[in-house]
Enzyme design. Structure first.
Site, mmCIF file in Angstrom:
data_model
loop_
_atom_site.group_PDB
_atom_site.id
_atom_site.type_symbol
_atom_site.label_atom_id
_atom_site.label_comp_id
_atom_site.label_asym_id
_atom_site.label_seq_id
_atom_site.Cartn_x
_atom_site.Cartn_y
_atom_site.Cartn_z
ATOM 1 N N ASP A 10 0.904 -1.312 0.154
ATOM 2 C CA ASP A 10 0.112 0.099 -0.047
ATOM 3 C C ASP A 10 0.890 1.195 0.147
ATOM 4 O O ASP A 10 1.159 1.753 1.031
ATOM 5 C CB ASP A 10 -0.744 -0.026 1.215
ATOM 6 C CG ASP A 10 -1.940 -1.128 1.112
ATOM 7 O OD1 ASP A 10 -2.389 -1.554 0.032
ATOM 8 O OD2 ASP A 10 -2.543 -1.538 2.200
ATOM 9 N N LYS A 31 0.389 -8.227 -1.779
ATOM 10 C CA LYS A 31 -1.102 -8.117 -2.104
ATOM 11 C C LYS A 31 -1.026 -6.664 -2.869
ATOM 12 O O LYS A 31 -0.555 -5.784 -2.327
ATOM 13 C CB LYS A 31 -1.891 -8.066 -0.716
ATOM 14 C CG LYS A 31 -3.329 -7.511 -0.890
ATOM 15 C CD LYS A 31 -4.024 -7.534 0.371
ATOM 16 C CE LYS A 31 -4.049 -6.041 0.992
ATOM 17 N NZ LYS A 31 -4.909 -5.289 0.332
ATOM 18 N N ASP A 58 -6.475 -7.269 -4.537
ATOM 19 C CA ASP A 58 -7.684 -6.976 -3.364
ATOM 20 C C ASP A 58 -8.256 -5.850 -4.079
ATOM 21 O O ASP A 58 -8.334 -4.800 -3.284
ATOM 22 C CB ASP A 58 -6.814 -6.526 -2.164
ATOM 23 C CG ASP A 58 -7.732 -6.465 -1.103
ATOM 24 O OD1 ASP A 58 -8.866 -6.701 -1.052
ATOM 25 O OD2 ASP A 58 -7.354 -5.593 -0.037
ATOM 26 N N LYS A 60 -11.782 -5.790 -4.247
ATOM 27 C CA LYS A 60 -13.160 -5.653 -3.324
ATOM 28 C C LYS A 60 -14.262 -5.138 -4.226
ATOM 29 O O LYS A 60 -14.889 -4.371 -3.935
ATOM 30 C CB LYS A 60 -12.843 -4.773 -2.094
ATOM 31 C CG LYS A 60 -11.953 -5.008 -1.139
ATOM 32 C CD LYS A 60 -11.909 -4.242 0.088
ATOM 33 C CE LYS A 60 -10.854 -4.488 1.056
ATOM 34 N NZ LYS A 60 -9.610 -4.062 0.529
ATOM 35 N N ASP A 63 -20.818 -4.365 -6.804
ATOM 36 C CA ASP A 63 -21.634 -3.618 -7.898
ATOM 37 C C ASP A 63 -22.679 -4.764 -8.223
ATOM 38 O O ASP A 63 -22.922 -5.636 -7.605
ATOM 39 C CB ASP A 63 -20.771 -3.199 -8.987
ATOM 40 C CG ASP A 63 -21.337 -1.918 -9.613
ATOM 41 O OD1 ASP A 63 -22.758 -1.945 -9.895
ATOM 42 O OD2 ASP A 63 -20.649 -1.267 -10.198
ATOM 43 N N THR A 113 -12.358 -5.106 8.324
ATOM 44 C CA THR A 113 -11.748 -5.250 9.827
ATOM 45 C C THR A 113 -11.610 -3.728 10.103
ATOM 46 O O THR A 113 -11.400 -3.727 11.432
ATOM 47 C CB THR A 113 -10.348 -5.875 9.579
ATOM 48 O OG1 THR A 113 -9.565 -4.893 8.570
ATOM 49 C CG2 THR A 113 -10.443 -7.271 9.376
ATOM 50 N N ARG A 203 0.988 -1.774 6.872
ATOM 51 C CA ARG A 203 1.810 -0.836 7.446
ATOM 52 C C ARG A 203 2.935 -1.274 8.373
ATOM 53 O O ARG A 203 4.057 -0.715 8.542
ATOM 54 C CB ARG A 203 0.908 0.208 7.953
ATOM 55 C CG ARG A 203 0.189 1.030 7.242
ATOM 56 C CD ARG A 203 -1.106 1.694 7.590
ATOM 57 N NE ARG A 203 -2.120 0.950 7.838
ATOM 58 C CZ ARG A 203 -3.358 1.401 8.198
ATOM 59 N NH1 ARG A 203 -3.781 2.496 8.397
ATOM 60 N NH2 ARG A 203 -4.159 0.432 8.255
HETATM 61 O O1 LIG Z 1 -11.344 -6.230 5.887
HETATM 62 C C1 LIG Z 1 -10.237 -5.886 5.284
HETATM 63 C C2 LIG Z 1 -9.933 -6.232 3.950
HETATM 64 C C3 LIG Z 1 -8.889 -5.840 3.546
HETATM 65 N N1 LIG Z 1 -7.807 -5.226 4.247
HETATM 66 C C4 LIG Z 1 -6.692 -4.853 3.481
HETATM 67 O O2 LIG Z 1 -5.655 -5.435 4.292
HETATM 68 C C5 LIG Z 1 -4.510 -4.558 4.382
HETATM 69 C C6 LIG Z 1 -4.173 -4.133 5.747
HETATM 70 O O3 LIG Z 1 -3.256 -3.204 5.851
HETATM 71 P P1 LIG Z 1 -2.626 -2.752 7.264
HETATM 72 O O4 LIG Z 1 -1.541 -1.665 7.023
HETATM 73 O O5 LIG Z 1 -1.847 -3.960 7.905
HETATM 74 O O6 LIG Z 1 -3.713 -2.415 8.471
HETATM 75 C C7 LIG Z 1 -4.780 -3.128 3.627
HETATM 76 O O7 LIG Z 1 -4.371 -3.260 2.307
HETATM 77 C C8 LIG Z 1 -6.391 -3.537 3.353
HETATM 78 O O8 LIG Z 1 -6.870 -2.862 2.357
HETATM 79 C C9 LIG Z 1 -8.164 -4.879 5.425
HETATM 80 O O9 LIG Z 1 -7.495 -4.116 6.055
HETATM 81 N N2 LIG Z 1 -9.565 -5.261 6.203
#
Ligand SMILES: O=c1ccn([C@@H]2O[C@H](COP(=O)(O)O)[C@@H](O)[C@H]2O)c(=O)[nH]1
Length: 224
Positions: A10, A31, A58, A60, A63, A113, A203
């Site tokens: 990310d 990812k 990812d 998501k 639609d 989450t 992160r």
């Molecule tokens: O429910 C969800 C679905 C996807 N994610 C993705 O996972 C990573 C988590 O990143 P961190 O920096 O470890 O928090 C991120 O790319 C989200 O898009 C999620 O967190 N929760």
């Protein structure tokens, strides 16, 4: 079964992504989410696959069924291994995704989450969150998907109802680490012990001063 750790790449720019990949050395499970995909597009994914990376795309998708089916058809040839769709799109949408996925494993995001019961209440939803996750997982199973994305506290309930499900768990932190916008978090060992098949960490690795050292801590904790 081998438990996978997907590093969420990310970052906003290609050079940052490349720098992280270099720091991660031989780690090959990456990812790619909306941030990089919207900036760099399908060619970036294709190139990573050609370089030997296993890609969890990812996106998501969420639609109407026809649109999601066509979107999945558009990305199915990129060579990604896993693709996310939102369970809230309903059974028909999940089936449309599965039908167009080719060799990709499609998994349904049950409840992000970053959500908790209070945030659901803002939307007027008072059904207990774990029950919503269970229902979402049931839909994913009925649609013939490979599994779900969920938070660690819900793994047991999903596993009980769907023993063969792939259960991908983001929101992974060691105690004391900054949780950022995540509301349902757990440690890596805890999530694996609960039955997660895959973890997603962004992160805590990507923003670490030494991403390789951070990655090894997570990997070591997963096999404790
Ligand atoms: O429910 C969800 C679905 C996807 N994610 C993705 O996972 C990573 C988590 O990143 P961190 O920096 O470890 O928090 C991120 O790319 C989200 O898009 C999620 O967190 N929760």
């Amino acid at each position: 079964m081998t438990k996978r750790l997907w590093v969420a790449l990310d970052v906003p720019q290609r050079d940052q992504a490349e720098a992280i990949l270099e720091r991660l050395g031989s780690h090959r499970h990456i990812k790619v989410g909306m941030e990089l995909y919207y900036r760099l597009g399908p060619d970036f994914v294709r190139q990573l696959v050609d370089r030997g990376y296993h890609i969890f795309l990812d996106l998501k998708c969420h639609d109407i069924p026809r649109t999601v089916g066509r979107a999945v058809a558009a990305v199915q040839s990129l060579g990604a291994e896993v693709l996310t769709v939102h369970a809230q799109g309903g059974l028909e949408m999940l089936e449309a995704a599965r039908q167009e996925a080719g060799t990709m494993s499609v998994v349904a995001v049950t409840m992000l989450t970053s959500l908790d019961q209070a945030l659901l209440q803002d939307l007027g939803i008072s059904v207990p969150l774990p029950e919503l996750v269970e229902r979402a997982a049931d839909l994913a199973r009925r649609a013939g998907l490979a599994g779900v994305v969920a938070a660690s506290p819900e793994i047991g309930r999903i596993h009980h109802r769907w023993p063969g499900a792939r259960i991908i768990v983001p929101g992974i932190r060691f105690p004391g680490q900054d949780t950022g916008d995540q509301r349902r978090v757990a440690g890596p060992a805890e999530a694996v012990a609960a039955g997660a098949t895959d973890l997603v960490v962004g992160r805590p690795i990507v923003a670490a001063s030494d991403p390789a050292e951070a990655l090894s801590r997570f990997v070591a904790a997963m096999s404790q």
